[in-house]
Design a protein around this motif. Structure first.
Motif, short mmCIF file in Angstrom:
data_model
loop_
_atom_site.label_atom_id
_atom_site.label_comp_id
_atom_site.label_asym_id
_atom_site.label_seq_id
_atom_site.Cartn_x
_atom_site.Cartn_y
_atom_site.Cartn_z
N GLY A 33 37.65 129.03 -10.80
CA GLY A 33 38.19 128.87 -12.15
C GLY A 33 39.18 127.73 -12.24
O GLY A 33 39.17 126.95 -13.20
N GLU A 34 40.03 127.60 -11.23
CA GLU A 34 41.00 126.50 -11.21
C GLU A 34 40.30 125.16 -11.05
O GLU A 34 40.69 124.16 -11.66
CB GLU A 34 42.03 126.73 -10.11
CG GLU A 34 42.94 127.91 -10.40
CD GLU A 34 43.89 128.25 -9.27
OE1 GLU A 34 43.94 127.50 -8.26
OE2 GLU A 34 44.60 129.27 -9.40
N LEU A 35 39.24 125.13 -10.24
CA LEU A 35 38.44 123.91 -10.10
C LEU A 35 37.78 123.55 -11.43
O LEU A 35 37.80 122.39 -11.84
CB LEU A 35 37.37 124.10 -9.01
CG LEU A 35 36.37 122.96 -8.84
CD1 LEU A 35 37.08 121.66 -8.47
CD2 LEU A 35 35.33 123.35 -7.79
N ALA A 36 37.25 124.54 -12.11
CA ALA A 36 36.62 124.30 -13.42
C ALA A 36 37.64 123.72 -14.40
O ALA A 36 37.33 122.78 -15.15
CB ALA A 36 36.04 125.60 -13.97
N ASP A 37 38.84 124.25 -14.38
CA ASP A 37 39.89 123.76 -15.28
C ASP A 37 40.20 122.29 -14.99
O ASP A 37 40.35 121.49 -15.92
CB ASP A 37 41.14 124.62 -15.10
CG ASP A 37 42.18 124.38 -16.17
OD1 ASP A 37 41.82 124.41 -17.37
OD2 ASP A 37 43.36 124.19 -15.82
N GLU A 38 40.25 121.93 -13.72
CA GLU A 38 40.54 120.54 -13.36
C GLU A 38 39.39 119.61 -13.74
O GLU A 38 39.61 118.50 -14.22
CB GLU A 38 40.86 120.42 -11.86
CG GLU A 38 41.42 119.09 -11.46
CD GLU A 38 42.72 118.72 -12.19
OE1 GLU A 38 42.95 117.51 -12.36
OE2 GLU A 38 43.49 119.62 -12.57
N ILE A 39 38.16 120.08 -13.57
CA ILE A 39 37.01 119.27 -13.99
C ILE A 39 37.02 119.06 -15.50
O ILE A 39 36.73 117.96 -15.98
CB ILE A 39 35.69 119.91 -13.50
CG1 ILE A 39 35.59 119.75 -11.99
CG2 ILE A 39 34.49 119.27 -14.20
CD1 ILE A 39 34.43 120.50 -11.35
N LEU A 40 37.38 120.08 -16.25
CA LEU A 40 37.49 119.93 -17.71
C LEU A 40 38.53 118.86 -18.06
O LEU A 40 38.34 118.10 -19.01
CB LEU A 40 37.86 121.27 -18.36
CG LEU A 40 36.76 122.33 -18.37
CD1 LEU A 40 37.31 123.65 -18.88
CD2 LEU A 40 35.58 121.88 -19.21
N LYS A 41 39.60 118.80 -17.31
CA LYS A 41 40.61 117.76 -17.53
C LYS A 41 40.02 116.39 -17.22
O LYS A 41 40.22 115.44 -17.99
CB LYS A 41 41.84 118.01 -16.67
CG LYS A 41 42.65 119.22 -17.10
CD LYS A 41 43.79 119.45 -16.13
CE LYS A 41 44.55 120.73 -16.49
NZ LYS A 41 45.58 121.04 -15.49
N PHE A 42 39.30 116.28 -16.12
CA PHE A 42 38.68 115.00 -15.76
C PHE A 42 37.71 114.52 -16.81
O PHE A 42 37.58 113.33 -17.06
CB PHE A 42 37.95 115.13 -14.41
CG PHE A 42 38.63 114.42 -13.30
CD1 PHE A 42 38.35 113.11 -13.01
CD2 PHE A 42 39.58 115.09 -12.54
CE1 PHE A 42 39.00 112.46 -11.99
CE2 PHE A 42 40.23 114.45 -11.51
CZ PHE A 42 39.94 113.13 -11.23
N GLU A 43 37.01 115.44 -17.44
CA GLU A 43 36.00 115.09 -18.43
C GLU A 43 36.59 114.96 -19.83
O GLU A 43 35.85 114.78 -20.80
CB GLU A 43 34.87 116.12 -18.40
CG GLU A 43 34.12 116.15 -17.08
CD GLU A 43 33.56 114.79 -16.67
OE1 GLU A 43 33.00 114.09 -17.55
OE2 GLU A 43 33.69 114.42 -15.49
N GLY A 44 37.90 115.05 -19.95
CA GLY A 44 38.56 114.83 -21.23
C GLY A 44 38.53 116.01 -22.18
O GLY A 44 38.92 115.88 -23.34
N VAL A 45 38.10 117.16 -21.71
CA VAL A 45 38.05 118.34 -22.56
C VAL A 45 39.42 118.99 -22.68
O VAL A 45 39.77 119.53 -23.73
CB VAL A 45 37.02 119.36 -22.01
CG1 VAL A 45 37.00 120.63 -22.84
CG2 VAL A 45 35.64 118.73 -21.93
N LYS A 46 40.22 118.92 -21.61
CA LYS A 46 41.54 119.56 -21.59
C LYS A 46 42.57 118.60 -21.00
O LYS A 46 43.06 118.80 -19.91
CB LYS A 46 41.50 120.81 -20.72
CG LYS A 46 40.88 122.02 -21.33
CD LYS A 46 40.91 123.18 -20.36
CE LYS A 46 42.27 123.83 -20.33
NZ LYS A 46 42.30 125.05 -19.53
N GLY A 47 42.88 117.56 -21.67
CA GLY A 47 43.88 116.62 -21.16
C GLY A 47 43.27 115.62 -20.20
O GLY A 47 42.13 115.21 -20.36
N SER A 48 44.03 115.25 -19.16
CA SER A 48 43.52 114.26 -18.21
C SER A 48 43.62 114.83 -16.79
O SER A 48 44.55 115.54 -16.45
CB SER A 48 44.31 112.96 -18.31
OG SER A 48 45.67 113.19 -18.03
N GLY A 49 42.63 114.47 -15.97
CA GLY A 49 42.56 114.97 -14.62
C GLY A 49 43.31 114.09 -13.63
O GLY A 49 43.67 112.95 -13.93
#
Length: 95
Positions: A33-49
């Protein structure tokens, strides 16, 4: 066990031993789940990774997997090799 799993095993034993299988599964689920959250950040869905955080989360997932593999006596490198062969045979002509 491969050298990475041996290092994990030594650390876990130093820290008091392995958790129960369901606890280790819960830890793996949390880390994914934490990895998924970081990937979402990288992809611009939740801030920046952040590459360091992504690396840390991938490491956490690998560590949790190593704990489960160690508990059951599975060599992760061997399992990964078998899976790569399976995909090559099964999916080699798909792309």
């Amino acid at each position: 066990m491969n050298e990475h799993q041996i290092k994990v095993d030594e650390l876990i034993r130093e820290l008091g031993g392995y958790w129960n299988p369901f606890e280790m599964l819960a830890a793996l689920t949390e880390e994914v789940g934490e990895l998924a959250d970081e990937i979402l950040k990288f992809e611009g869905v939740k801030g920046s990774g952040d590459i360091q955080t992504l690396e840390e989360e991938l490491g956490d997932v690998a560590f949790a997997l190593a704990c489960i593999a160690n508990h059951y006596g599975v060599d992760l490198i061997e399992a990964l090799d078998k899976t790569a062969k399976k995909y090559r045979q099964r999916d080699g002509n798909k792309w």
